[in-house]
Design an enzyme around this catalytic site. Structure first.
Site, PDB file in Angstrom:
ATOM      1  NE  ARG A  53      -3.347  -0.305   2.831  1.00 36.22           N
ATOM      2  CZ  ARG A  53      -2.989   0.129   4.164  1.00 36.22           C
ATOM      3  NH1 ARG A  53      -2.649   1.496   4.343  1.00 36.22           N
ATOM      4  NH2 ARG A  53      -3.064  -0.618   5.270  1.00 36.22           N
ATOM      5  CG  ASP A 178      -7.253  16.629 -15.903  1.00 40.38           C
ATOM      6  OD1 ASP A 178      -6.508  15.873 -16.614  1.00 40.38           O
ATOM      7  OD2 ASP A 178      -8.368  16.261 -15.583  1.00 40.38           O
ATOM      8  CE  LYS A 203     -10.273   8.394 -19.370  1.00 35.07           C
ATOM      9  NZ  LYS A 203     -10.703   9.853 -18.881  1.00 35.07           N
TER      10      LYS A 203
HETATM   11  C1  PLP Z   1     -11.249  10.294 -17.629  1.00 33.91           C
HETATM   12  C2  PLP Z   1     -10.643  11.599 -16.951  1.00 33.91           C
HETATM   13  C3  PLP Z   1     -10.418  11.775 -15.780  1.00 33.91           C
HETATM   14  C4  PLP Z   1     -10.735  10.553 -14.723  1.00 33.91           C
HETATM   15  O1  PLP Z   1      -9.852   9.462 -14.823  1.00 33.91           O
HETATM   16  P1  PLP Z   1     -10.375   7.863 -14.614  1.00 33.91           P
HETATM   17  O2  PLP Z   1      -8.847   7.256 -14.684  1.00 33.91           O
HETATM   18  O3  PLP Z   1     -11.457   7.493 -15.308  1.00 33.91           O
HETATM   19  O4  PLP Z   1     -10.720   7.833 -12.973  1.00 33.91           O
HETATM   20  C5  PLP Z   1     -10.066  13.103 -15.253  1.00 33.91           C
HETATM   21  N1  PLP Z   1      -9.935  13.849 -16.131  1.00 33.91           N
HETATM   22  C6  PLP Z   1      -9.942  13.795 -17.553  1.00 33.91           C
HETATM   23  C7  PLP Z   1      -9.826  14.928 -18.226  1.00 33.91           C
HETATM   24  C8  PLP Z   1     -10.390  12.720 -18.138  1.00 33.91           C
HETATM   25  O5  PLP Z   1     -10.476  12.292 -19.290  1.00 33.91           O
END
Ligand code: PLP
Length: 383
Positions: A53, A178, A203
């Site tokens: 963890r 992000d 992604k």
């Molecule tokens: C998909 C996504 C997230 C969340 O990510 P997960 O891996 O699905 O939890 C956050 N920000 C953006 C821009 C995303 O496309």
């Protein structure tokens, strides 16, 4: 082992930051799934691992690659992008005021609304491409964090990260970005003044739609970073070893995948803009896009693999178009090798900034002419 200093991102990616398996010389690191590690006779853990963890060897390798790509001091890998993003937000003092974009990943917007309703955070949503509005919404000394996403889902609003970093700093807030959509190959927020970078590695970084992962990249020290690390440990939000191993493999091809995706997205955007059934194409690479000039300055080497089309006739026509594609997959998510199409307003619900006729396209690695022909056929059949 790591690579010579100063090598470029494609090199870091192809060689997973120079990682080899020390025990055997294997060019591919071994997958070490152990949840627990042997303690030295004198009670220390000199190998640096004690319990799963806290850390895992492959997870550390993933963190090294992403930290190097972003130009950050350190990275922490989480079980998903949302686990990474919410860990950042929950590392702030309870009730902290923060600013988030009006147009952003809807899952996090939903989380913020619910967290605000429960008093966990106080949040104002602001148009990030309106710097005067951001300045007015920042409360100097009170606002703890400004959250940014650029180009932002699903209309691809472009935000000026250097300007936002300056505004945040002047107000005593940190800037968290992000960076899922551009990836560090196109935009490096830390170089532009951001304090933290967050990824959904689900992604583009992984790119094969076969794992969930998230990362936070930052200074590797200080109060906030230590809280983040503690939170990941105590709440068990660390990335799994197998996912980390797959992610390391997926990232090796990120540079070539993204180049192809940027090229195909540009090709599709330009062609679809002329289609009579399409009202507008939203893609930062098009000179008609509101954020194009800024994107051209801020993004290096491409405008990304994501675009949206506004189909004439609104929601009904858009859904009918998505129903008639053969090649594009009707599915959520983005950044994978296969192209995806999605009617965002139906996913995001009534408070979505997505216009009713909007279809979001995640461009994969198929031949762009096949992708274009399939969409054109669907647009014609949906008439
Ligand atoms: C998909 C996504 C997230 C969340 O990510 P997960 O891996 O699905 O939890 C956050 N920000 C953006 C821009 C995303 O496309």
């Amino acid at each position: 082992m790591s690579l010579p200093a100063g090598v470029r991102p494609a090199t870091i990616l192809a060689q997973a930051d120079g990682t080899i398996d020390e025990a055997t010389g294997g060019l591919v690191p071994s997958l070490q799934p152990s949840t627990t590690f042997l303690r030295d006779p004198d009670n220390h853990y000199r190998r640096g691992f004690d319990y799963g963890r806290d850390a895992n060897p492959v997870v550390r390798e993933v963190e090294a690659v992403v930290a190097a790509l972003e130009g950050g001091r350190a990275a922490l890998a989480f079980a998903s992008g949302m686990a990474a993003a919410t860990a950042v937000l929950r590392s702030l003092p309870p009730g902290s005021h923060l600013l988030a974009p009006k147009v952003m990943y809807w899952g996090l917007r939903k989380w913020l609304r619910e967290a605000a309703a429960r008093g966990l955070v106080a949040v104002d949503f602001v148009a990030l491409d309106d710097l005067d509005a951001v300045r007015a919404a920042l409360r100097p000394g009170t606002t703890k964090l400004l959250w940014a996403e650029t180009p932002a889902n699903p209309t691809w609003v472009v935000a000026d990260l250097s300007a936002l970093a300056e505004l945040a700093r002047a107000a005593g807030a940190i800037l968290a970005v992000d960076n899922t959509v551009p990836t560090p190959l196109l935009t490096r927020p830390l170089e532009l003044g951001a304090d933290l970078v967050v990824h959904s590695a689900t992604k583009y970084l992984n790119g094969h739609s076969d794992l969930l992962a998230g990362l936070v990249v930052g200074p590797g020290e200080g109060e906030l970073w230590e809280r983040l690390r503690t939170l990941r440990h105590d709440e068990g939000a660390i990335l799994g070893a197998f996912e980390a191993w797959l992610l390391l493999r997926g990232m090796r091809t990120l540079e070539v995948r993204l180049q192809r995706q940027c090229g195909s997205a540009m090709h599709l955007a330009a062609a679809l803009e002329r289609h009579p059934r399409i009202e507008r194409v939203l893609y930062p690479g098009l000179p008609t896009h509101r954020g194009h000039t800024l994107a051209a300055r801020q993004m290096r080497g491409g405008f990304g693999g994501m675009l949206s089309i506004l189909v004439r006739g609104g929601a009904e026509a858009a859904i009918a178009t998505a129903a008639r594609v053969d090649l594009w997959k009707r599915a959520t998510s983005l950044g994978g090798v296969e192209s995806l199409i999605e009617h965002r307003a139906s996913i995001e619900g009534p408070d979505s900034p997505a216009p009713p006729g909007l279809l979001r396209l995640s461009v994969g690695l198929e031949d762009p002419s096949d992708l274009l022909a399939d969409l054109e056929r669907a647009l014609d059949r949906a008439r």
